[in-house]
Design a protein around this motif. Sequence first.
Motif, PDB file in Angstrom:
ATOM      1  N   VAL A  15       0.861  -1.182   0.000  1.00 31.65           N
ATOM      2  CA  VAL A  15       0.000   0.000   0.000  1.00 31.65           C
ATOM      3  C   VAL A  15       0.899   1.234   0.000  1.00 31.65           C
ATOM      4  O   VAL A  15       1.759   1.369   0.865  1.00 31.65           O
ATOM      5  CB  VAL A  15      -0.921   0.026   1.240  1.00 31.65           C
ATOM      6  N   LEU A  16       0.692   2.131  -0.955  1.00 37.48           N
ATOM      7  CA  LEU A  16       1.489   3.354  -1.050  1.00 37.48           C
ATOM      8  C   LEU A  16       0.564   4.550  -0.873  1.00 37.48           C
ATOM      9  O   LEU A  16      -0.438   4.684  -1.592  1.00 37.48           O
ATOM     10  CB  LEU A  16       2.191   3.412  -2.403  1.00 37.48           C
ATOM     11  N   VAL A  17       0.900   5.435   0.067  1.00 40.30           N
ATOM     12  CA  VAL A  17       0.064   6.592   0.372  1.00 40.30           C
ATOM     13  C   VAL A  17       0.885   7.870   0.224  1.00 40.30           C
ATOM     14  O   VAL A  17       2.107   7.831   0.075  1.00 40.30           O
ATOM     15  CB  VAL A  17      -0.528   6.492   1.799  1.00 40.30           C
ATOM     16  N   HIS A  18       0.205   8.996   0.270  1.00 37.81           N
ATOM     17  CA  HIS A  18       0.906  10.269   0.123  1.00 37.81           C
ATOM     18  C   HIS A  18       1.590  10.645   1.433  1.00 37.81           C
ATOM     19  O   HIS A  18       1.221  10.169   2.521  1.00 37.81           O
ATOM     20  CB  HIS A  18      -0.057  11.367  -0.330  1.00 37.81           C
ATOM     21  N   ALA A  19       2.566  11.518   1.349  1.00 37.88           N
ATOM     22  CA  ALA A  19       3.294  11.970   2.529  1.00 37.88           C
ATOM     23  C   ALA A  19       2.339  12.620   3.516  1.00 37.88           C
ATOM     24  O   ALA A  19       1.484  13.423   3.140  1.00 37.88           O
ATOM     25  CB  ALA A  19       4.388  12.947   2.130  1.00 37.88           C
ATOM     26  N   GLY A  20       2.470  12.246   4.792  1.00 40.11           N
ATOM     27  CA  GLY A  20       1.604  12.781   5.831  1.00 40.11           C
ATOM     28  C   GLY A  20       0.438  11.884   6.187  1.00 40.11           C
ATOM     29  O   GLY A  20      -0.254  12.126   7.183  1.00 40.11           O
ATOM     30  N   ALA A  21       0.203  10.844   5.399  1.00 41.24           N
ATOM     31  CA  ALA A  21      -0.942   9.965   5.656  1.00 41.24           C
ATOM     32  C   ALA A  21      -0.669   8.934   6.747  1.00 41.24           C
ATOM     33  O   ALA A  21      -1.607   8.370   7.323  1.00 41.24           O
ATOM     34  CB  ALA A  21      -1.350   9.255   4.362  1.00 41.24           C
ATOM     35  N   LEU A  22       0.593   8.671   7.035  1.00 41.97           N
ATOM     36  CA  LEU A  22       0.938   7.684   8.061  1.00 41.97           C
ATOM     37  C   LEU A  22       1.013   8.352   9.428  1.00 41.97           C
ATOM     38  O   LEU A  22       1.490   9.486   9.561  1.00 41.97           O
ATOM     39  CB  LEU A  22       2.282   7.024   7.741  1.00 41.97           C
TER      40      LEU A  22
ATOM     41  N   GLY B 104      11.742   7.521   6.639  1.00 39.99           N
ATOM     42  CA  GLY B 104      12.069   7.702   5.236  1.00 39.99           C
ATOM     43  C   GLY B 104      13.493   8.132   4.968  1.00 39.99           C
ATOM     44  O   GLY B 104      13.978   7.973   3.843  1.00 39.99           O
ATOM     45  N   ILE B 105      14.183   8.669   5.980  1.00 41.95           N
ATOM     46  CA  ILE B 105      15.571   9.093   5.770  1.00 41.95           C
ATOM     47  C   ILE B 105      16.467   7.933   5.351  1.00 41.95           C
ATOM     48  O   ILE B 105      17.496   8.116   4.702  1.00 41.95           O
ATOM     49  CB  ILE B 105      16.121   9.773   7.048  1.00 41.95           C
ATOM     50  N   PHE B 106      16.058   6.695   5.690  1.00 38.72           N
ATOM     51  CA  PHE B 106      16.861   5.522   5.339  1.00 38.72           C
ATOM     52  C   PHE B 106      16.532   4.969   3.951  1.00 38.72           C
ATOM     53  O   PHE B 106      17.227   4.070   3.474  1.00 38.72           O
ATOM     54  CB  PHE B 106      16.646   4.406   6.366  1.00 38.72           C
ATOM     55  N   VAL B 107      15.477   5.458   3.326  1.00 41.19           N
ATOM     56  CA  VAL B 107      14.981   4.855   2.086  1.00 41.19           C
ATOM     57  C   VAL B 107      15.236   5.787   0.905  1.00 41.19           C
ATOM     58  O   VAL B 107      14.863   6.961   0.931  1.00 41.19           O
ATOM     59  CB  VAL B 107      13.473   4.537   2.207  1.00 41.19           C
ATOM     60  N   ARG B 108      15.850   5.249  -0.145  1.00 38.77           N
ATOM     61  CA  ARG B 108      16.185   6.050  -1.333  1.00 38.77           C
ATOM     62  C   ARG B 108      15.092   5.955  -2.400  1.00 38.77           C
ATOM     63  O   ARG B 108      14.814   6.931  -3.087  1.00 38.77           O
ATOM     64  CB  ARG B 108      17.513   5.559  -1.906  1.00 38.77           C
ATOM     65  N   ARG B 109      14.507   4.762  -2.576  1.00 43.35           N
ATOM     66  CA  ARG B 109      13.478   4.551  -3.583  1.00 43.35           C
ATOM     67  C   ARG B 109      12.359   3.689  -2.990  1.00 43.35           C
ATOM     68  O   ARG B 109      12.610   2.842  -2.146  1.00 43.35           O
ATOM     69  CB  ARG B 109      14.041   3.844  -4.827  1.00 43.35           C
ATOM     70  N   ILE B 110      11.133   3.924  -3.481  1.00 38.78           N
ATOM     71  CA  ILE B 110      10.000   3.133  -3.006  1.00 38.78           C
ATOM     72  C   ILE B 110       9.056   2.864  -4.178  1.00 38.78           C
ATOM     73  O   ILE B 110       8.912   3.708  -5.074  1.00 38.78           O
ATOM     74  CB  ILE B 110       9.263   3.835  -1.842  1.00 38.78           C
ATOM     75  N   LEU B 111       8.450   1.686  -4.208  1.00 46.29           N
ATOM     76  CA  LEU B 111       7.479   1.343  -5.243  1.00 46.29           C
ATOM     77  C   LEU B 111       6.357   0.511  -4.653  1.00 46.29           C
ATOM     78  O   LEU B 111       6.539  -0.159  -3.621  1.00 46.29           O
ATOM     79  CB  LEU B 111       8.150   0.571  -6.385  1.00 46.29           C
ATOM     80  N   ARG B 112       5.243   0.540  -5.290  1.00 45.29           N
ATOM     81  CA  ARG B 112       4.127  -0.328  -4.895  1.00 45.29           C
ATOM     82  C   ARG B 112       4.124  -1.546  -5.804  1.00 45.29           C
ATOM     83  O   ARG B 112       4.082  -1.421  -7.028  1.00 45.29           O
ATOM     84  CB  ARG B 112       2.790   0.406  -5.009  1.00 45.29           C
ATOM     85  N   GLY B 113       4.170  -2.725  -5.197  1.00 47.88           N
ATOM     86  CA  GLY B 113       4.123  -3.957  -5.974  1.00 47.88           C
ATOM     87  C   GLY B 113       2.728  -4.153  -6.555  1.00 47.88           C
ATOM     88  O   GLY B 113       1.727  -3.861  -5.902  1.00 47.88           O
ATOM     89  N   PRO B 114       2.640  -4.650  -7.787  1.00 49.88           N
ATOM     90  CA  PRO B 114       1.330  -4.810  -8.427  1.00 49.88           C
ATOM     91  C   PRO B 114       0.466  -5.884  -7.779  1.00 49.88           C
ATOM     92  O   PRO B 114      -0.763  -5.785  -7.767  1.00 49.88           O
ATOM     93  CB  PRO B 114       1.694  -5.183  -9.866  1.00 49.88           C
ATOM     94  N   ALA B 115       1.085  -6.923  -7.233  1.00 53.34           N
ATOM     95  CA  ALA B 115       0.357  -8.018  -6.577  1.00 53.34           C
ATOM     96  C   ALA B 115       1.375  -8.836  -5.799  1.00 53.34           C
ATOM     97  O   ALA B 115       2.573  -8.799  -6.105  1.00 53.34           O
ATOM     98  CB  ALA B 115      -0.356  -8.888  -7.607  1.00 53.34           C
ATOM     99  N   TYR B 116       0.897  -9.566  -4.808  1.00 50.86           N
ATOM    100  CA  TYR B 116       1.808 -10.361  -3.996  1.00 50.86           C
ATOM    101  C   TYR B 116       1.319 -11.798  -3.876  1.00 50.86           C
ATOM    102  O   TYR B 116       0.139 -12.050  -3.646  1.00 50.86           O
ATOM    103  CB  TYR B 116       1.994  -9.731  -2.609  1.00 50.86           C
ATOM    104  N   ASP B 117       2.248 -12.721  -4.070  1.00 52.61           N
ATOM    105  CA  ASP B 117       1.977 -14.148  -4.006  1.00 52.61           C
ATOM    106  C   ASP B 117       2.399 -14.639  -2.623  1.00 52.61           C
ATOM    107  O   ASP B 117       3.568 -14.946  -2.398  1.00 52.61           O
ATOM    108  CB  ASP B 117       2.770 -14.867  -5.111  1.00 52.61           C
TER     109      ASP B 117
END
Length: 231
Positions: A191-198, A207-220
Amino acid sequence: MNKVVSTADEAVAAIPDGARIMMGGFGLCGIPEHLIAALHRRGTKDLTIISNNAGIDDYGIGPLLKARQVRKMISTYVGENKEFERQFLQKEIEVELVPQGTFSERMRAAGAGIGGFFTPTGAGTLIAEGKESREIDGRTYILEAPLSADFAFVKAWKGDSVGNLVYRKTSRNFNPVMATAARHTIAEVEVLVHAGALDPDGVHTPGIFVRRILRGPAYDKRIEKRTTRDG
Protein backbone atom coordinates in the motif's frame (compact mmCIF):
# COMPACT_ATOMS: atom_id res chain seq x y z
CA MET A 1 11.13 14.73 -1.93
CA ASN A 2 9.12 12.17 -3.87
CA LYS A 3 11.00 8.84 -3.88
CA VAL A 4 8.43 6.81 -5.81
CA VAL A 5 9.47 4.79 -8.86
CA SER A 6 6.95 3.17 -11.18
CA THR A 7 8.37 -0.34 -11.48
CA ALA A 8 10.81 -2.73 -9.87
CA ASP A 9 12.77 -2.81 -13.13
CA GLU A 10 13.30 0.95 -12.88
CA ALA A 11 14.32 0.60 -9.22
CA VAL A 12 17.11 -1.91 -9.92
CA ALA A 13 18.30 -0.47 -13.24
CA ALA A 14 21.45 1.13 -11.79
CA ILE A 15 22.60 -1.85 -9.70
CA PRO A 16 25.97 -2.97 -11.10
CA ASP A 17 27.51 -6.42 -11.40
CA GLY A 18 29.40 -7.33 -8.23
CA ALA A 19 27.03 -5.43 -5.93
CA ARG A 20 26.53 -6.39 -2.31
CA ILE A 21 22.79 -6.58 -1.59
CA MET A 22 20.79 -7.25 1.57
CA MET A 23 17.41 -8.91 0.99
CA GLY A 24 14.82 -8.90 3.76
CA GLY A 25 12.52 -11.72 4.74
CA PHE A 26 12.42 -14.89 6.79
CA GLY A 27 11.71 -17.97 4.74
CA LEU A 28 9.13 -16.66 2.27
CA CYS A 29 7.66 -14.14 4.70
CA GLY A 30 8.29 -10.47 3.97
CA ILE A 31 10.57 -10.97 0.99
CA PRO A 32 11.00 -8.17 -1.62
CA GLU A 33 9.78 -10.48 -4.35
CA HIS A 34 9.31 -7.91 -7.13
CA LEU A 35 12.77 -6.38 -6.67
CA ILE A 36 14.39 -9.83 -6.66
CA ALA A 37 12.49 -10.82 -9.80
CA ALA A 38 13.55 -7.60 -11.54
CA LEU A 39 17.19 -8.25 -10.68
CA HIS A 40 16.82 -11.75 -12.12
CA ARG A 41 15.33 -10.38 -15.35
CA ARG A 42 18.14 -7.83 -15.63
CA GLY A 43 20.79 -10.57 -15.34
CA THR A 44 22.97 -8.69 -12.83
CA LYS A 45 25.74 -11.09 -11.79
CA ASP A 46 28.65 -11.71 -9.38
CA LEU A 47 26.39 -10.64 -6.53
CA THR A 48 26.99 -10.98 -2.82
CA ILE A 49 23.58 -11.59 -1.25
CA ILE A 50 23.05 -11.01 2.47
CA SER A 51 19.87 -12.77 3.53
CA ASN A 52 18.71 -14.97 6.38
CA ASN A 53 18.10 -17.79 3.91
CA ALA A 54 17.65 -18.27 0.17
CA GLY A 55 13.95 -19.01 -0.17
CA ILE A 56 13.08 -22.04 -2.26
CA ASP A 57 14.28 -23.26 -5.67
CA ASP A 58 11.72 -21.43 -7.81
CA TYR A 59 10.90 -18.40 -5.69
CA GLY A 60 12.65 -15.54 -3.97
CA ILE A 61 16.44 -15.77 -4.22
CA GLY A 62 16.16 -19.26 -5.74
CA PRO A 63 15.99 -18.11 -9.40
CA LEU A 64 19.09 -15.90 -8.88
CA LEU A 65 21.00 -18.95 -7.67
CA LYS A 66 19.78 -21.12 -10.56
CA ALA A 67 20.87 -18.47 -13.05
CA ARG A 68 24.31 -18.35 -11.36
CA GLN A 69 23.97 -14.63 -10.63
CA VAL A 70 25.14 -15.08 -7.02
CA ARG A 71 28.85 -15.34 -6.25
CA LYS A 72 28.55 -15.32 -2.46
CA MET A 73 25.83 -15.80 0.16
CA ILE A 74 26.07 -14.42 3.69
CA SER A 75 23.32 -16.27 5.48
CA THR A 76 22.24 -18.13 8.59
CA TYR A 77 20.60 -21.16 7.01
CA VAL A 78 20.99 -23.21 3.82
CA GLY A 79 17.93 -25.48 4.12
CA GLU A 80 14.74 -25.49 1.97
CA ASN A 81 16.62 -24.64 -1.24
CA LYS A 82 18.06 -27.69 -2.95
CA GLU A 83 20.06 -25.68 -5.51
CA PHE A 84 21.64 -23.56 -2.79
CA GLU A 85 22.50 -26.73 -0.87
CA ARG A 86 23.96 -28.34 -4.00
CA GLN A 87 26.14 -25.34 -4.86
CA PHE A 88 27.29 -25.09 -1.25
CA LEU A 89 28.28 -28.76 -0.99
CA GLN A 90 29.96 -28.72 -4.43
CA LYS A 91 31.87 -25.53 -3.51
CA GLU A 92 30.38 -23.73 -6.50
CA ILE A 93 29.38 -20.74 -4.38
CA GLU A 94 31.11 -18.93 -1.55
CA VAL A 95 29.05 -19.12 1.65
CA GLU A 96 29.58 -17.35 4.95
CA LEU A 97 27.32 -18.85 7.61
CA VAL A 98 26.55 -16.54 10.54
CA PRO A 99 24.59 -17.38 13.73
CA GLN A 100 21.18 -15.75 13.39
CA GLY A 101 21.42 -13.43 16.39
CA THR A 102 24.92 -12.34 15.38
CA PHE A 103 23.68 -11.79 11.82
CA SER A 104 20.99 -9.39 13.03
CA GLU A 105 23.25 -7.58 15.49
CA ARG A 106 26.02 -7.09 12.92
CA MET A 107 23.55 -5.29 10.66
CA ARG A 108 22.18 -3.26 13.56
CA ALA A 109 25.74 -2.23 14.43
CA ALA A 110 26.35 -1.09 10.86
CA GLY A 111 23.19 1.00 10.87
CA ALA A 112 24.04 2.54 14.25
CA GLY A 113 27.65 3.38 13.32
CA ILE A 114 29.10 0.94 15.87
CA GLY A 115 32.57 -0.36 15.04
CA GLY A 116 32.01 -3.89 16.39
CA PHE A 117 30.75 -5.79 19.42
CA PHE A 118 31.73 -8.73 21.62
CA THR A 119 29.45 -11.78 21.80
CA PRO A 120 29.87 -15.22 23.41
CA THR A 121 28.11 -16.86 20.45
CA GLY A 122 30.59 -18.94 18.47
CA ALA A 123 33.42 -18.70 21.00
CA GLY A 124 35.56 -21.83 20.86
CA THR A 125 34.16 -22.87 17.46
CA LEU A 126 35.16 -22.42 13.81
CA ILE A 127 33.27 -19.13 13.83
CA ALA A 128 35.87 -17.69 16.19
CA GLU A 129 38.86 -18.43 13.94
CA GLY A 130 40.83 -15.28 13.16
CA LYS A 131 38.73 -13.08 15.44
CA GLU A 132 39.81 -11.19 18.50
CA SER A 133 38.62 -12.79 21.75
CA ARG A 134 38.28 -11.38 25.24
CA GLU A 135 37.30 -12.74 28.63
CA ILE A 136 34.51 -10.77 30.28
CA ASP A 137 33.23 -11.81 33.72
CA GLY A 138 34.84 -15.21 33.31
CA ARG A 139 33.26 -15.91 29.91
CA THR A 140 34.95 -15.86 26.49
CA TYR A 141 33.60 -13.40 23.93
CA ILE A 142 34.59 -12.85 20.29
CA LEU A 143 34.65 -9.59 18.37
CA GLU A 144 32.20 -9.36 15.48
CA ALA A 145 32.38 -6.67 12.80
CA PRO A 146 29.44 -4.65 11.43
CA LEU A 147 27.70 -6.04 8.35
CA SER A 148 26.80 -3.50 5.66
CA ALA A 149 25.89 -3.49 1.97
CA ASP A 150 25.72 -1.34 -1.13
CA PHE A 151 21.96 -1.91 -1.45
CA ALA A 152 19.12 -3.25 0.65
CA PHE A 153 15.88 -4.64 -0.79
CA VAL A 154 13.13 -4.48 1.85
CA LYS A 155 9.43 -5.32 1.85
CA ALA A 156 6.89 -3.39 3.94
CA TRP A 157 3.13 -3.46 4.20
CA LYS A 158 2.57 0.28 3.83
CA GLY A 159 4.75 3.23 2.85
CA ASP A 160 4.47 6.84 1.80
CA SER A 161 5.97 8.82 -1.04
CA VAL A 162 8.95 10.00 1.05
CA GLY A 163 9.90 6.46 2.12
CA ASN A 164 8.43 6.05 5.61
CA LEU A 165 7.60 2.38 6.13
CA VAL A 166 5.23 0.30 8.25
CA TYR A 167 5.69 -3.48 8.46
CA ARG A 168 2.94 -5.95 9.28
CA LYS A 169 3.33 -8.72 11.85
CA THR A 170 6.07 -11.30 11.16
CA SER A 171 7.08 -9.69 7.85
CA ARG A 172 8.88 -7.13 10.00
CA ASN A 173 11.69 -9.70 10.60
CA PHE A 174 15.06 -8.53 9.13
CA ASN A 175 13.65 -5.75 6.96
CA PRO A 176 13.97 -2.80 9.42
CA VAL A 177 17.56 -3.51 10.40
CA MET A 178 18.62 -4.03 6.78
CA ALA A 179 17.06 -0.72 5.80
CA THR A 180 19.51 1.08 8.09
CA ALA A 181 22.63 -0.93 7.15
CA ALA A 182 22.91 -0.25 3.41
CA ARG A 183 24.01 2.83 1.52
CA HIS A 184 21.02 2.64 -0.82
CA THR A 185 17.72 1.12 0.40
CA ILE A 186 14.92 0.29 -2.03
CA ALA A 187 11.54 -0.57 -0.54
CA GLU A 188 8.54 -2.25 -2.08
CA VAL A 189 5.15 -1.97 -0.40
CA GLU A 190 1.65 -3.35 -0.76
CA VAL A 191 0.00 0.00 0.00
CA LEU A 192 1.49 3.35 -1.05
CA VAL A 193 0.06 6.59 0.37
CA HIS A 194 0.91 10.27 0.12
CA ALA A 195 3.29 11.97 2.53
CA GLY A 196 1.60 12.78 5.83
CA ALA A 197 -0.94 9.97 5.66
CA LEU A 198 0.94 7.68 8.06
CA ASP A 199 0.74 8.09 11.83
CA PRO A 200 4.28 9.19 12.80
CA ASP A 201 4.12 7.04 15.95
CA GLY A 202 3.44 3.97 13.82
CA VAL A 203 6.38 4.35 11.43
CA HIS A 204 8.93 1.52 11.80
CA THR A 205 11.53 2.71 9.26
CA PRO A 206 11.86 6.49 8.81
CA GLY A 207 12.07 7.70 5.24
CA ILE A 208 15.57 9.09 5.77
CA PHE A 209 16.86 5.52 5.34
CA VAL A 210 14.98 4.85 2.09
CA ARG A 211 16.19 6.05 -1.33
CA ARG A 212 13.48 4.55 -3.58
CA ILE A 213 10.00 3.13 -3.01
CA LEU A 214 7.48 1.34 -5.24
CA ARG A 215 4.13 -0.33 -4.90
CA GLY A 216 4.12 -3.96 -5.97
CA PRO A 217 1.33 -4.81 -8.43
CA ALA A 218 0.36 -8.02 -6.58
CA TYR A 219 1.81 -10.36 -4.00
CA ASP A 220 1.98 -14.15 -4.01
CA LYS A 221 1.80 -15.00 -0.30
CA ARG A 222 3.19 -18.52 -0.47
CA ILE A 223 3.37 -20.99 2.38
CA GLU A 224 6.81 -22.54 2.62
CA LYS A 225 5.66 -25.73 4.36
CA ARG A 226 1.95 -26.40 4.51
CA THR A 227 0.92 -28.40 7.57
CA THR A 228 -2.63 -29.68 7.98
CA ARG A 229 -4.46 -31.99 10.33
CA ASP A 230 -7.64 -34.06 10.08
CA GLY A 231 -10.78 -32.77 11.71
